[in-house]
Design an enzyme around this catalytic site. Structure first.
Site, PDB file in Angstrom:
ATOM      1  CE  LYS A 264     -12.503 -16.241  30.615  1.00 57.10           C
ATOM      2  NZ  LYS A 264     -11.862 -16.510  29.392  1.00 57.10           N
TER       3      LYS A 264
ATOM      4  CD  GLU B 268      -3.922 -18.107  22.044  1.00 54.72           C
ATOM      5  OE1 GLU B 268      -4.305 -17.646  23.275  1.00 54.72           O
ATOM      6  OE2 GLU B 268      -4.261 -19.533  22.148  1.00 54.72           O
TER       7      GLU B 268
ATOM      8  CE1 TYR C 230     -14.919 -17.515  28.361  1.00 53.73           C
ATOM      9  CE2 TYR C 230     -15.532 -19.018  29.838  1.00 53.73           C
ATOM     10  CZ  TYR C 230     -14.568 -18.715  28.927  1.00 53.73           C
ATOM     11  OH  TYR C 230     -13.457 -19.587  28.589  1.00 53.73           O
TER      12      TYR C 230
END
Ligand code: MN9
Length: 301
Positions: A168, A196, A138
Site C-alpha cells: 500500500k 489527491e 504499508y
C-alpha cells in the site's frame, strides 16, 4: 499468487460511541453504504481507522466486525502494524483466523527502521504469522518516518517472504511507484494511497487505490476513474481538482476528525477521533459544513 486488488478500496473508519468506546454495531451499516457505492475492498485499522490509537483487543473486535459484515463480498485487508512486532504477529494470526483476506502492516515507528534489511527483518516476522494470506507492506513514510527504497524492499523481501504480494503505497514519489508496479513484469500488487493524486497514479498504471476520502466521495472518484478510462482527461482533471479542493478544506482541521464530521453530515454517526486527533467543536463543524457547501461538495457526491 492471489488476484490483484481492483478499483476503489475504502480505508475504513472505526465508529466510536460518544464516550470514546468502539461502536461495532454501526459497522454493518458502514459496510452496506460503501458496497452500495461500488467500493471494491476494505482496508481496516489503518491510519484512517486509527489502528494505532486502539488497543489490540479493540483492533481484534473491529477486524472481526468488518470481516463478518462484509461476508466475503469484497476483500478485507487488515492492518496489523505495531511498535511491538510480537503484538503485530498476534494481530495477523487473529485476522487470518477470523477470515480476513489480506494482511498489511506498517513498520515500527518509535525506534525508526533505517535500512531495507531492517525493514525486511521486521516484515518477515509479521508475514510469517499469517503465511496463508497475501501480505502487503504499508509504506507511509510521512507517518512512520521510514523513507526506504521500495524497489529494493520488494526485490529482496520477496526472497524471504513467500507471501509478499505488494505494497500500500502512500507517498507522492510517483516515479518510484511506477518502478514498483513494473518490477519483474508487474509481479507485485502496488496499490496507490494518496487520494489527491489518484489521476497521476492512474496515468502511471495503478489498478487499485486505497483511501480515506473514498468514504465520503466515492461517486466523484468513480467518475474520475471512468473519465480516465475513456481518455477524457479534461473531465478527469476537473474531478481531481474538486477532490484536491475539498481535501484542502478538510486539512484546515485535524483531518480525520473532520472526515468523521462529514460522515456524520452524510448520515453515519461515526463519533469523534481518539486523541491525539480529537474532536471538532460544534462551531468548527458548522464552519466546515458551510465551507464544503460553498465549494459545491454536497452537490457532487
Ligand atoms: O493512506 C490516507 N492517508 C492518511 C491513506 O490518512 C494518512 C489517504 O487516503 C489520505 O487520507 C488522503 C487525504 O490526504 O489522501
Amino acid at each position: 499468487m492471489a488476484d490483484k486488488l481492483q478499483g476503489l478500496i475504502a480505508a475504513t473508519y472505526t465508529p466510536l460511541h460518544a464516550d470514546g468506546t468502539v461502536n461495532v454495531s454501526l459497522i454493518p451499516q458502514v459496510v452496506e453504504r460503501l458496497l452500495s457505492q461500488n467500493i471494491r475492498g476494505l482496508y481496516v485499522c489503518g491510519s484512517t481507522g486509527e489502528g494505532m490509537s486502539l488497543s489490540s483487543e479493540e483492533r481484534r473486535g473491529v477486524t472481526q466486525a468488518y470481516v463478518e459484515a462484509t461476508a466475503g463480498r469484497v476483500p478485507v485487508i487488515v492492518q496489523v502494524g505495531h511498535n511491538s512486532i510480537a503484538e503485530a504477529c498476534a494481530l495477523a494470526t487473529h485476522a487470518c483466523k477470523v477470515g480476513a483476506d489480506i494482511i498489511s502492516a506498517t513498520c515500527p515507528s518509535y525506534f525508526k527502521v533505517t535500512t531495507e534489511t531492517g525493514l525486511i527483518d521486521c516484515m518477515q516476522q509479521i508475514a510469517a504469522a499469517a503465511p496463508q494470506r497475501p501480505f502487503y507492506y504499508y509504506h507511509i513514510p510521512m507517518l512512520t518516518g521510514s523513507q526506504l527504497d521500495m524497489v529494493t524492499f520488494l526485490r529482496r523481501g520477496a526472497e524471504r517472504m513467500p507471501n509478499l504480494a505488494g505494497l500500500k503505497y502512500t507517498s507522492s514519489t510517483l516515479h518510484e511507484f511506477q518502478e514498483c508496479l513494473q518490477l519483474d513484469d508487474g509481479r507485485f500488487d502496488v496499490v496507490w494511497g494518496l487520494d489527491e493524486m489518484l489521476l497521476g497514479a492512474l496515468a502511471t498504471g495503478t489498478c487499485a487505490a486505497i483511501g480515506s476520502t473514498y468514504n465520503i466521495a466515492a461517486p466523484l472518484y468513480a467518475k474520475l476513474w471512468q473519465a480516465f478510462d475513456r481518455g477524457d482527461l479534461t473531465t478527469a482533471r476537473r474531478l481531481q481538482a474538486d477532490s484536491i479542493r475539498f481535501i484542502r478544506t478538510l486539512n484546515g482541521y485535524p483531518f480525520h476528525s473532520a472526515m468523521k464530521a462529514v460522515l456524520q453530515m452524510q448520515g453515519l454517526p461515526m463519533g469523534d477521533c481518539r486523541l491525539p486527533q480529537g474532536k471538532l467543536s460544534q462551531d468548527d463543524v458548522n464552519t466546515l459544513q458551510q465551507q464544503l457547501s460553498d465549494i459545491g461538495f454536497f452537490d457532487e457526491v
